[in-house]
Write a protein that holds these residues in place. Sequence first.
Motif, mmCIF file in Angstrom:
data_model
loop_
_atom_site.group_PDB
_atom_site.id
_atom_site.type_symbol
_atom_site.label_atom_id
_atom_site.label_comp_id
_atom_site.label_asym_id
_atom_site.label_seq_id
_atom_site.Cartn_x
_atom_site.Cartn_y
_atom_site.Cartn_z
ATOM 1 N N LEU A 202 0.629 65.786 -11.736
ATOM 2 C CA LEU A 202 1.595 64.871 -12.297
ATOM 3 C C LEU A 202 1.218 64.784 -13.839
ATOM 4 C CD1 LEU A 202 4.079 62.897 -12.124
ATOM 5 C CD2 LEU A 202 2.593 61.312 -11.433
ATOM 6 N N ALA A 248 8.699 63.881 -11.124
ATOM 7 C CA ALA A 248 7.668 62.514 -11.340
ATOM 8 C C ALA A 248 7.938 61.421 -10.681
ATOM 9 C CB ALA A 248 7.909 62.483 -12.715
ATOM 10 N N ILE A 249 9.169 61.223 -10.289
ATOM 11 C CA ILE A 249 9.472 59.912 -9.686
ATOM 12 C C ILE A 249 9.033 59.927 -7.960
ATOM 13 C CG2 ILE A 249 11.376 58.249 -8.973
ATOM 14 C CD1 ILE A 249 12.426 58.544 -11.559
ATOM 15 N N VAL A 252 5.410 59.640 -7.851
ATOM 16 C CA VAL A 252 4.877 58.244 -8.211
ATOM 17 C C VAL A 252 5.028 57.577 -6.684
ATOM 18 C CG1 VAL A 252 5.246 56.329 -9.309
ATOM 19 C CG2 VAL A 252 4.785 58.058 -10.539
ATOM 20 N N VAL A 253 6.157 57.616 -6.182
ATOM 21 C CA VAL A 253 6.566 56.684 -4.803
ATOM 22 C C VAL A 253 5.537 57.348 -3.757
ATOM 23 C CG1 VAL A 253 8.139 56.251 -3.260
ATOM 24 C CG2 VAL A 253 8.944 56.243 -5.662
ATOM 25 N N GLN A 256 1.879 56.247 -4.294
ATOM 26 C CA GLN A 256 1.634 55.004 -4.663
ATOM 27 C C GLN A 256 0.237 54.260 -4.535
ATOM 28 O OE1 GLN A 256 4.510 52.407 -3.219
ATOM 29 N NE2 GLN A 256 4.260 50.572 -4.339
ATOM 30 N N LEU A 259 -2.340 55.139 -6.914
ATOM 31 C CA LEU A 259 -2.136 54.870 -8.209
ATOM 32 C C LEU A 259 -2.694 53.482 -8.472
ATOM 33 C CD1 LEU A 259 1.718 55.811 -8.829
ATOM 34 C CD2 LEU A 259 -0.389 56.837 -9.928
ATOM 35 N N ALA A 261 -5.534 51.133 -10.795
ATOM 36 C CA ALA A 261 -5.917 51.210 -12.184
ATOM 37 C C ALA A 261 -7.230 51.878 -12.229
ATOM 38 C CB ALA A 261 -6.097 49.560 -12.769
ATOM 39 N N LEU A 264 -7.070 55.523 -12.919
ATOM 40 C CA LEU A 264 -6.169 56.129 -13.864
ATOM 41 C C LEU A 264 -6.862 55.941 -15.102
ATOM 42 C CD1 LEU A 264 -3.039 54.935 -12.425
ATOM 43 C CD2 LEU A 264 -4.059 57.252 -12.146
ATOM 44 N N ALA A 265 -7.527 54.981 -15.418
ATOM 45 C CA ALA A 265 -8.210 54.583 -16.631
ATOM 46 C C ALA A 265 -7.530 55.391 -18.011
ATOM 47 C CB ALA A 265 -9.514 54.809 -16.818
ATOM 48 N N LEU A 268 -3.226 57.573 -18.755
ATOM 49 C CA LEU A 268 -1.727 57.479 -19.057
ATOM 50 C C LEU A 268 -1.535 57.257 -20.606
ATOM 51 C CD1 LEU A 268 -1.282 55.241 -15.822
ATOM 52 C CD2 LEU A 268 -0.103 57.417 -16.181
#
Lengths: 270, 278
Positions: A202, A248-249, A252-253, A256, A259, A261, A264-265, A268
Amino acid sequence: MRPWQKALMYILIVVILAYFMFPLYVLFLYAFTNPHYTFFRSYPYLYPVRLTLKNLLEAAAPSLSGPAIKSLVVATLVGLITLALALPTAYGLSKINPLISYMVIVLLFITNLMPSIVIAIPIASTFVRLGLYNSDIGLALAQTLITLPMAAFILLGTFQSIPPELEWQARIDGASLLKAFYKVLMPLAAPSIAAVYMLSWLFSWDEFTFAVLLSPISPTLPVEIYISVDRGNLLAALALSFVLTIPAIVLVVLMQRYLRAEYLAGGLKG
Amino acid sequence: MRLQRVSLTTLLIIPALAYVAALVIYPAAYAVVHSFIGPNGRFTLANYEALVPLGLKLAIITTLVVSFGAIFFQLLIALAVASVIAKLTRARSTLMTLVIIPMGVATVVSAVLFSFIFQYPGGIANEIMRSIGLAPVYWLNPKHLPIVYMSLIIADSWKTTPIMILILYAGMLRIPQELYESAAIDGAGPLRRFARITVPNLRSFIGISLLIRGVSEFNIFALPLILVGYNPPFLTTLTYELYSSAITVNESYASATILLALAAILIAIVYRVQGGRR
């Protein structure tokens, strides 16, 4: 809760949803409406009129296949290179002093804070010399910089949570280190490995800075969108945006749960 | 046996470290060193001086104003959204899913969408303004910087606020509920409870989110490139413009080095503030 507080809550929820959903509504509205009713008008209709598939079929078609294939190949490579680097790293880190392994992870995250554009330009000139400029593998190598810390962190946590006795038992039964890793640890870590692969995929799918600097001549989808905007072909930019956004959506779903924090630091950045 | 194991695990870590050294540390050092080298191969500040007439000052101001404005805006929204979601009794995960979907949308796409929203003349934002009886606004007018900055902050925060929401929400779930209950018994209203309990207990989470978002914010590139081009310039777009047009690539290294220095200063500040508290 008192009634006025409840009412305030509902208003807040509506405002929040409006902000986070509205641009996506714009994407769907503009993608399926004849552009004469949307961005060719000085005052666009904000509700669907004359729905059509023409935008997607005609505007996206001429510039879609090359960039889409490039994006797919590079994202797949990023997933694979990320795993190839992160699996041994995370396994090695899970076997040493936790303090040292923590420091290595922090080091990886700090390097991730480096602005992509700062390092992309020197990398571009090196890649020209090495023949990697515009190549799939070169771009994938650069984009893996973004995914590696997150991948190493998720996999380290996974390996640490697997009881070491399982691996010892396999070794006592005569399995080699590689075989014990492959037969015992890999199946237990499979869900995390799949998650790391999909998240890396992604990140690469959406990435722009490295892509525009390292592979401008054979562009990925995000770069092709920028090129379309730059040439004033907004319809193509819109149609390509739609194609880019749907997977992409979905990811993400699906992802989840992962995902979070701390994973991902730096992943993004814009 | 022990020695053997240590060397083996070290061997496993080396490829990743070598990879990072080759693709991060070496290029960054290369950019910084070459930003001080002139065409004759000697030390010079000419690359930096050349940036001044190209809008360096405005690029620094724009980068700082939009970065700090955006992280402040995102912090406010994220605090509000995380508090609302934490208070919900049902549909928590549905709302969270909807709110984090923008995270998956590519920056390029969010820029295209906001270019339709902030289009002028016309555009979606102006259509909404018109329907409530307000005059249209030239949102991205390069001659009117405060409005451009505001529009860029709103556009950027759409995609980047969700990660802050996730961090702050995780922090809020860790605050013991008894604190709120006893405060309510003592007669503290919701705002007071928010200021006296929620915010102080979230301090470290707020710090982490500011660090993560702050550094990424200095890097915003695709969004301004598509929405406003090079006018007003950001340090990133200035670097890119110099790279694609200048006679010497070393000028773009100078602009990149300034960006790097700003990011390093920000990290140091957040680290000091965070470290002071522990």
